[in-house]
Design a protein around this motif. Sequence first.
Motif, PDB file in Angstrom:
ATOM      1  N   SER A  75     -75.871  60.040  17.730  1.00  0.00           N
ATOM      2  CA  SER A  75     -75.537  58.986  16.782  1.00  0.00           C
ATOM      3  C   SER A  75     -75.081  59.583  15.454  1.00  0.00           C
ATOM      4  CB  SER A  75     -76.762  58.095  16.553  1.00  0.00           C
ATOM      5  OG  SER A  75     -76.523  57.184  15.506  1.00  0.00           O
ATOM      6  N   ALA A  76     -73.906  59.148  14.986  1.00  0.00           N
ATOM      7  CA  ALA A  76     -73.394  59.604  13.692  1.00  0.00           C
ATOM      8  C   ALA A  76     -73.287  58.460  12.697  1.00  0.00           C
ATOM      9  CB  ALA A  76     -72.030  60.266  13.863  1.00  0.00           C
ATOM     10  N   SER A  77     -73.071  57.240  13.202  1.00  0.00           N
ATOM     11  CA  SER A  77     -73.012  56.051  12.355  1.00  0.00           C
ATOM     12  C   SER A  77     -73.399  54.868  13.220  1.00  0.00           C
ATOM     13  CB  SER A  77     -71.602  55.864  11.777  1.00  0.00           C
ATOM     14  OG  SER A  77     -71.537  54.717  10.951  1.00  0.00           O
ATOM     15  N   PRO A  78     -74.388  54.070  12.796  1.00  0.00           N
ATOM     16  CA  PRO A  78     -74.908  53.009  13.662  1.00  0.00           C
ATOM     17  C   PRO A  78     -73.933  51.857  13.844  1.00  0.00           C
ATOM     18  CG  PRO A  78     -75.878  52.859  11.479  1.00  0.00           C
ATOM     19  CD  PRO A  78     -75.068  54.116  11.490  1.00  0.00           C
ATOM     20  N   GLY A  79     -74.196  51.085  14.900  1.00  0.00           N
ATOM     21  CA  GLY A  79     -73.377  49.915  15.178  1.00  0.00           C
ATOM     22  C   GLY A  79     -72.806  49.964  16.582  1.00  0.00           C
ATOM     23  N   VAL A  80     -72.219  48.844  16.991  1.00  0.00           N
ATOM     24  CA  VAL A  80     -71.646  48.714  18.334  1.00  0.00           C
ATOM     25  C   VAL A  80     -70.215  48.224  18.201  1.00  0.00           C
ATOM     26  CG1 VAL A  80     -71.811  47.459  20.520  1.00  0.00           C
ATOM     27  CG2 VAL A  80     -73.887  48.263  19.387  1.00  0.00           C
ATOM     28  N   ALA A  81     -69.334  48.732  19.061  1.00  0.00           N
ATOM     29  CA  ALA A  81     -67.941  48.294  19.038  1.00  0.00           C
ATOM     30  C   ALA A  81     -67.399  48.215  20.453  1.00  0.00           C
ATOM     31  CB  ALA A  81     -67.092  49.246  18.206  1.00  0.00           C
ATOM     32  N   LEU A  82     -66.613  47.175  20.706  1.00  0.00           N
ATOM     33  CA  LEU A  82     -65.875  47.015  21.957  1.00  0.00           C
ATOM     34  C   LEU A  82     -64.396  47.190  21.636  1.00  0.00           C
ATOM     35  CD1 LEU A  82     -67.684  43.866  23.365  1.00  0.00           C
ATOM     36  CD2 LEU A  82     -67.569  46.080  24.533  1.00  0.00           C
ATOM     37  N   GLY A  83     -63.726  48.052  22.361  1.00  0.00           N
ATOM     38  CA  GLY A  83     -62.316  48.265  22.073  1.00  0.00           C
ATOM     39  C   GLY A  83     -61.647  49.073  23.154  1.00  0.00           C
ATOM     40  N   LYS A  84     -60.481  49.613  22.806  1.00  0.00           N
ATOM     41  CA  LYS A  84     -59.709  50.398  23.760  1.00  0.00           C
ATOM     42  C   LYS A  84     -59.483  51.805  23.223  1.00  0.00           C
ATOM     43  CE  LYS A  84     -57.439  46.476  25.965  1.00  0.00           C
ATOM     44  NZ  LYS A  84     -56.154  45.880  26.401  1.00  0.00           N
ATOM     45  N   VAL A  85     -59.486  52.753  24.145  1.00  0.00           N
ATOM     46  CA  VAL A  85     -59.358  54.168  23.783  1.00  0.00           C
ATOM     47  C   VAL A  85     -58.010  54.449  23.126  1.00  0.00           C
ATOM     48  CG1 VAL A  85     -59.071  56.488  24.749  1.00  0.00           C
ATOM     49  CG2 VAL A  85     -60.957  55.029  25.517  1.00  0.00           C
ATOM     50  N   ALA A  86     -58.077  55.197  22.032  1.00  0.00           N
ATOM     51  CA  ALA A  86     -56.874  55.743  21.399  1.00  0.00           C
ATOM     52  C   ALA A  86     -57.155  57.222  21.146  1.00  0.00           C
ATOM     53  CB  ALA A  86     -56.558  55.022  20.096  1.00  0.00           C
ATOM     54  N   GLN A  87     -56.555  58.068  21.949  1.00  0.00           N
ATOM     55  CA  GLN A  87     -56.776  59.504  21.815  1.00  0.00           C
ATOM     56  C   GLN A  87     -56.022  60.037  20.592  1.00  0.00           C
ATOM     57  OE1 GLN A  87     -58.768  61.436  23.508  1.00  0.00           O
ATOM     58  NE2 GLN A  87     -59.199  60.358  25.434  1.00  0.00           N
ATOM     59  N   VAL A  88     -56.707  60.864  19.806  1.00  0.00           N
ATOM     60  CA  VAL A  88     -56.081  61.498  18.642  1.00  0.00           C
ATOM     61  C   VAL A  88     -55.579  62.868  19.088  1.00  0.00           C
ATOM     62  CG1 VAL A  88     -56.408  62.336  16.294  1.00  0.00           C
ATOM     63  CG2 VAL A  88     -57.636  60.297  17.077  1.00  0.00           C
ATOM     64  N   ARG A  89     -54.275  63.006  19.114  1.00  0.00           N
ATOM     65  CA  ARG A  89     -53.679  64.269  19.576  1.00  0.00           C
ATOM     66  C   ARG A  89     -52.890  64.899  18.438  1.00  0.00           C
ATOM     67  NH1 ARG A  89     -53.216  60.668  23.935  1.00  0.00           N
ATOM     68  NH2 ARG A  89     -54.338  61.378  25.799  1.00  0.00           N
ATOM     69  N   ARG A  90     -53.027  66.197  18.322  1.00  0.00           N
ATOM     70  CA  ARG A  90     -52.331  66.921  17.261  1.00  0.00           C
ATOM     71  C   ARG A  90     -51.466  68.016  17.872  1.00  0.00           C
ATOM     72  NH1 ARG A  90     -57.697  66.646  15.901  1.00  0.00           N
ATOM     73  NH2 ARG A  90     -58.257  65.286  14.151  1.00  0.00           N
ATOM     74  N   THR A  91     -50.407  68.338  17.180  1.00  0.00           N
ATOM     75  CA  THR A  91     -49.534  69.428  17.599  1.00  0.00           C
ATOM     76  C   THR A  91     -49.880  70.677  16.807  1.00  0.00           C
ATOM     77  OG1 THR A  91     -47.752  67.863  18.072  1.00  0.00           O
ATOM     78  CG2 THR A  91     -47.140  70.186  17.829  1.00  0.00           C
ATOM     79  N   ALA A  92     -50.081  71.774  17.509  1.00  0.00           N
ATOM     80  CA  ALA A  92     -50.407  73.028  16.824  1.00  0.00           C
ATOM     81  C   ALA A  92     -49.250  73.453  15.928  1.00  0.00           C
ATOM     82  CB  ALA A  92     -50.708  74.119  17.847  1.00  0.00           C
ATOM     83  N   ILE A  93     -49.588  73.959  14.753  1.00  0.00           N
ATOM     84  CA  ILE A  93     -48.574  74.401  13.794  1.00  0.00           C
ATOM     85  C   ILE A  93     -48.309  75.889  13.994  1.00  0.00           C
ATOM     86  CG2 ILE A  93     -48.049  74.701  11.345  1.00  0.00           C
ATOM     87  CD1 ILE A  93     -49.795  72.269  10.782  1.00  0.00           C
ATOM     88  N   SER A  94     -47.050  76.229  14.187  1.00  0.00           N
ATOM     89  CA  SER A  94     -46.664  77.629  14.380  1.00  0.00           C
ATOM     90  C   SER A  94     -46.074  78.183  13.084  1.00  0.00           C
ATOM     91  CB  SER A  94     -45.629  77.753  15.500  1.00  0.00           C
ATOM     92  OG  SER A  94     -46.168  77.308  16.731  1.00  0.00           O
ATOM     93  N   VAL A  95     -46.438  79.413  12.773  1.00  0.00           N
ATOM     94  CA  VAL A  95     -45.882  80.080  11.588  1.00  0.00           C
ATOM     95  C   VAL A  95     -45.495  81.500  11.965  1.00  0.00           C
ATOM     96  CG1 VAL A  95     -47.130  78.719   9.870  1.00  0.00           C
ATOM     97  CG2 VAL A  95     -48.213  80.744  10.849  1.00  0.00           C
ATOM     98  N   ALA A  96     -44.485  82.014  11.294  1.00  0.00           N
ATOM     99  CA  ALA A  96     -44.067  83.395  11.522  1.00  0.00           C
ATOM    100  C   ALA A  96     -45.080  84.340  10.892  1.00  0.00           C
ATOM    101  CB  ALA A  96     -42.686  83.630  10.921  1.00  0.00           C
TER     102      ALA A  96
END
Length: 526
Positions: free
Chosen positions: A296-317
């Motif tokens: 548990s990190a924050s209390p409460g209940v929620a009903l919803g739909k999954v939204a995956q958080v995806r990130r693109t790796a940053i490339s540098v020279a």
Amino acid sequence: MSAVPRRIGLLAPLSGILVPLERVPDPVFAQRTVGDGVSIDPTSCDVLAPAAGLVTLLHRAAHALAITTDEGVEVLVHIGVDTVGLNGKGFTARVSQGDRVAAGQPLISFDADLIARSAPSLLTQVLVTNRERISALTVATGLVDAGRSVILDVELAAAPSVDGAPVTEATAVSADIRLPNRQGLHARPAAVVAAAAKAFRADIRLLRGADAANAKSVTSILLLATNPHDAIRVSATGPDAAAAVSALAELLACGSGESQASGESAVPAAGPVPAAVAAPAIPAAPTDPRKLAGVSASPGVALGKVAQVRRTAISVAEQGAGLERERAHLDAALTRARQQISAQQAANSGAASRILDAHLELLADPELIDLAVAGLAGGRSAGFAWREAYSRYAARLEALASALLRERAGDVRDVGGRVLGLLAGVTTAPLEFAPGSILIADELTPSETASLDAGRVLGLCTTGGGPTSHAAILARALGLPAVCGVDRAALELEDGTAVLLDGTGGTLLKNPDETEVAAARAVMGR
């Protein structure tokens, strides 16, 4: 006209064979976390002063001592590896903290046989801990004689001047200060201390036993890993040393911006940190394969739909286009990042504003910037050097024993990633999701969490982080149920999957049935 740099020679405190720091069996010394210098494999047992100066630190276990020379160089002598655990057994101090000593004066005697049997190594480190005060350091090699051989040739940086007149250097040290902070010096009080220290020209250190931290560096203070009631001293060298010590000692004694008398939590939470094990709001069979458990990190209940958080790796020279050009590129990115965080801070208040304050201090952290600039000097690009610098600091925080301080690594990576994106020309827009989303991610950064639209996002679920992370604190501030440390199978759920997030019980239930949905709605309607 600037003053001509001066040189001083630091004498061998012990006779023996010089050993490069890289060969010391302790990463804190081998990676030069504490300072730069050399190690000695000793053949004598009486530690002599490497230079004339003031004893600014004598550890209670007498295994380590620091001298601030008359030129303002801080020299730490640390006898052996992991010898603090001997609690003084085998060590005899010949001086007291606050004493003035002459070069070659006996400081500490030790029983080499006893320590060799009790500690991993007798290698003794001689380190310059305020590296910003020097411009070059030449390390000797081979056999050395205590009190006679110069082991470190130190070239001091040019002294600052006012109207052409050299500034007088002075050294001051406070008495012990017992930290009143319930969580020690975590991110927020560390940021307050660093900001206050930057108002002074003096070099300022926080001392705890044999450990020292740059008071102007948030990351350095965090890595000190302080605990409640730790005894801390403030040491300063410079034209306003006495004023700096007085101001910071008073600030630390008063809680560094945290009101202990009023019971203010050392964690800037908008609500209580949930218990590690809480009663589930929506009971479910413990063997239900649809149910993924977390914390548990924050209390409460929620009903919803999954939204995956995806990130693109940053490339540098890796290779840069020259020190001057890459430094200008880094400075511009740091300035732009400060502008972004300041704008985000203006749109927030409470816990979010305080956390973003700490992020602004991280952007101005002298040790973090110096580490990146050292990479530039080695021919690296601004992006590569910056990523190496903040990743190294984050890794060091993650290795600390305190869970609270480990989670501050997320702040370093958050700030570091923001600057890296600017260096790479990657635009990072605020996260946007469809209404009714429950976000699932490896980890959410504090700045991402602060920018969420609570009207669209109903809850957060991460495989990493913890209940004292700044992302969790912000989730509580936003009133969003949140679960952290959930099984990584959550990352494989398809977008749009119906889920029930129980922030109180620390679980994520996929495809809840009608009965479970009805029970959740009943809880949500209370």
